[in-house]
Design an enzyme around this catalytic site. Structure first.
Site, PDB file in Angstrom:
ATOM      1  NE  ARG A   1      -4.197  -2.825   3.546  1.00  0.00           N
ATOM      2  CZ  ARG A   1      -3.183  -3.370   4.205  1.00  0.00           C
ATOM      3  NH1 ARG A   1      -3.342  -4.497   4.864  1.00  0.00           N
ATOM      4  NH2 ARG A   1      -2.007  -2.778   4.202  1.00  0.00           N
TER       5      ARG A   1
ATOM      6  CD  GLU B   1      -2.969   0.492   2.414  1.00  0.00           C
ATOM      7  OE1 GLU B   1      -3.214  -0.714   2.605  1.00  0.00           O
ATOM      8  OE2 GLU B   1      -3.494   1.385   3.070  1.00  0.00           O
TER       9      GLU B   1
END
Ligand code: FAD
Length: 603
Positions: free
Chosen positions: A309, A253
């Site tokens: 997410r 990420e």
């Protein structure tokens, strides 16, 4: 009666990732004897793979950050199913645990004035992830091992725990086999800390390595412990999709934290199309504002690529399903575009994301400083796990503790990136301390050798069956069943079908046979892991069917909205008297007024 090779420790820690190492250090510091067991070599635990960083409100980059904001972000991310006590302790204690790592010699990237640098990550309001490039887990493991090695901890490498042993209700030790020689070893202890990590290998596409077969969750369940919220599996939005041999490998990420953007095949930044209501006030209104946020502009709001997410993963699935995906069934993640914004962009990317540069160059022949990556969701983390007390980390089985990914509570319905490494440190330490105190204040345990011999007999049975099926087909079939039927988007009929198939696979697994001898025999090891995989898969399917709503990591096509009634309960599974799973809805206790006030203030 076999005469087992026996090791005695006050506290036995199972698992040598961040949680296990931190627990072992804490228990040893309490002055008790500690044994640490791991399935692979020391240093190989999953924690070593963590890339983006460890979340702690050090406020080094943005002085508006503090434990209250971190607590509130964690609860919002978890959609309020979190164990609020754990979320509170985690937010309050994470900064000290990170500073302690630094004092033990961990290297971190630095701010210009020499403090630990922190980066942006999904769901965190301010830059909060302390990191070393994209190799934070490696640094954490190295530091904990270096520190732990001087604490008198006995390490048993390449021993896999097969079963937990009990003395009445209380935990008394464990039986393991040694992967290299296939011999059994008995551990006699007063307390056990489970720190065995995740369950990713129950799915076909995963960022998890071979070790993550849900052993701790299954061992605890078999010993009578409760499992909580197993339906909440995290599908990380960005795994590699091409070539097939590397499918599922994580793309941190951190790429999005550094300004990377998601685009569909039409070149559209689709994440701007669907920002959930509860995050709208915190999300950038246009790409320019999003870019300024990633560059530290405190007046800017985060880009939609840094939403939680679960949301980003579903948006990607939608693009692919509606025909706007990349050639290999994903979408594009582009960091190379930042050359429009900063000079020396190529060097900057290589410095900030060295592992990603290397990973794509060597595995996919893609230079991420020049071209976009193809990515798609991958099974990454399990929020559910062993139900524990928030302060002590003890399960409902006296003397059995759990910490890290195998425990449940902190993350609720969805984990924020970076909150796992801090979870390991905060609750690893607590589990180790409380286990040591438990061992000191409770007498010795008695080993019932019959429990060990029964486990040994079960473990060796696949060698005696000459005409059974091999374990790999069953493992693969299970992974396909879970991927297709209990994946990112779920439907009742498919999950019911999965349960029926799990029953059939269970029956096949009971007749599995292996060839060769006990010395390093991966087929045998896989046969032994099957039982654990089947247990966690069944728990996931049962709870996912029960939760008739969509929340966090659990998305139901047939119940696409949140149901307030399900927002009040955790789903708990325990082994019933007939050996079947018993499911119950357990009300979440009311939050104390001061914590409720924090959430209200943070908006
Ligand atoms: C690629 C990747 C990147 C990630 N990046 C981040 C990040 O940047 N930030 C973040 O917060 N989180 C990140 N995560 C998640 C995080 O790394 C994991 O959740 C965390 O490391 C789990 O730590 P743990 O101590 O609970 O277990 P692990 O580190 O998974 O260790 C488990 C240990 O248990 C042992 N074990 C398992 N079963 C048995 C058994 N039966 N007998 C004996 N030993 C056993 C294993 O050998 C191992 O030693 C990432 C995960 C992955 C896969």
């Amino acid at each position: 009666m076999p005469d087992y090779d026996t090791k005695t420790h006050d506290v036995l820690v199972i698992g040598a990732g961040g949680a296990g190492l931190r627990a072992a250090i804490a228990a040893a510091a309490e002055g008790v004897s500690v044994g640490l067991v791991c399935k692979s070599l020391l240093g190989k635990a999953h924690t070593v793979m963590a890339e983006g960083g460890v979340a702690a409100s050090l406020a080094n980059v943005d002085d508006r950050d503090n434990w209250r904001v971190h607590f509130s972000d964690t609860m919002r991310g978890g959609q309020y199913l979190n164990n609020w006590r754990m979320a509170e302790l985690h937010a309050k204690e994470a900064p000290d645990r990170v500073r302690e790592l630094e004092a033990w010699g961990a290297l971190f990237d630095r701010t210009p004035d020499g403090r630990i640098l922190q980066r942006n990550f999904g769901g965190h309001k301010y830059p909060r992830l302390a990191h070393v490039g994209d190799r934070t887990g490696l640094e954490m493991i190295r530091t904990l091992q270096d520190h732990g090695i001087h604490q008198g901890i006995d390490v048993h490498m390449e021993y896999t725990i097969l079963t937990l042993l009990k003395d009445g209700d209380r935990i008394a030790g464990a039986l393991a086999y040694d992967r290299e020689r296939g011999r059994f070893r008995l551990f006699h202890s007063k307390a056990v800390v489970l720190a065995t990590g995740g369950i990713g290998r129950a799915y076909k596409i995963t960022s998890n390595s071979w070790e993550y077969t849900g052993d701790g969750q299954a061992l605890a369940y078999e010993a009578g412990a409760a499992l909580q919220d197993m339906e909440f599996v995290q599908f990380h939005p960005t795994g590699m999709v091409w070539p097939p041999s590397v499918r599922g490998i994580l793309v941190t990420e951190g790429v999005r934290g550094e300004g990377g953007v998601l685009k569909n095949s039409q070149g559209r930044r689709f994440m701007f199309d669907d920002v959930p209501e509860n995050y709208r006030a915190q999300t950038a209104t246009d790409p320019e504002e999003g870019w300024r946020y990633t560059q530290g502009d405190k007046s800017a709001k985060r880009p939609p690529e840094l939403l939680t997410r679960d949301h980003v993963a579903r948006a990607i699935v939608r693009e692919v399903r509606e025909g706007r995906g990349s050639p290999h069934g994903g979408v594009f993640l582009d960091i190379a575009w930042i050359k429009e914004k900063i000079p020396n962009a190529e060097e900057h990317i290589k410095k900030k994301l060295p592992s990603m540069y290397h990973q794509f160059k060597t595995l996919a022949d893609i230079d991420i400083t020049k071209e976009p990556m193809e990515i798609g969701p991958t099974t990454h983390y399990v929020m559910g796990g062993i139900r524990v007390d928030g302060d002590s980390q003890m399960s409902n089985v006296p003397g059995l503790f759990a910490a890290g990914e195998c425990a449940a509570g902190l993350h609720g319905a969805n984990r924020l990136g970076g909150n796992s490494l801090s979870d390991l440190l905060v609750f690893g330490k607590r589990a180790g301390e409380y286990a040591a105190r438990f061992a000191r204040s409770n007498g010795d345990t008695r080993i019932d050798i019959n429990q060990a011999t029964a486990a040994e007999k079960r473990a060796l049975a696949p060698f005696d069956r000459k005409d059974g099926e091999g374990p790999y087909q069953i493992q693969q079939a299970l992974q396909n069943v879970m991927q297709e039927n209990v994946g990112i988007v779920r439907r009742e009929a498919e999950m019911e079908k999965a349960l029926t198939e799990i029953d059939a696979l269970d029956a096949r697994a009971a007749k599995v046979s292996v060839t060769g001898n006990r010395e390093y025999n991966p087929g045998w090891h896989t046969a032994l892991d099957l039982k654990n995989l089947l247990t966690v898969a069944r728990a996931i399917a049962i709870t996912a069917i029960e939760r008739k709503e969509s929340r966090g990591g659990h998305f139901r096509d047939d119940y696409p909205n949140k149901d307030p009634e399900f927002g009040k309960v955790n789903l708990v599974i325990q082994r019933g008297p007939d050996g079947r799973m018993v499911l119950s809805r357990v009300p979440i206790p009311a939050m104390p007024a001061e914590l409720a006030q924090v959430i209200k203030e943070m908006g």
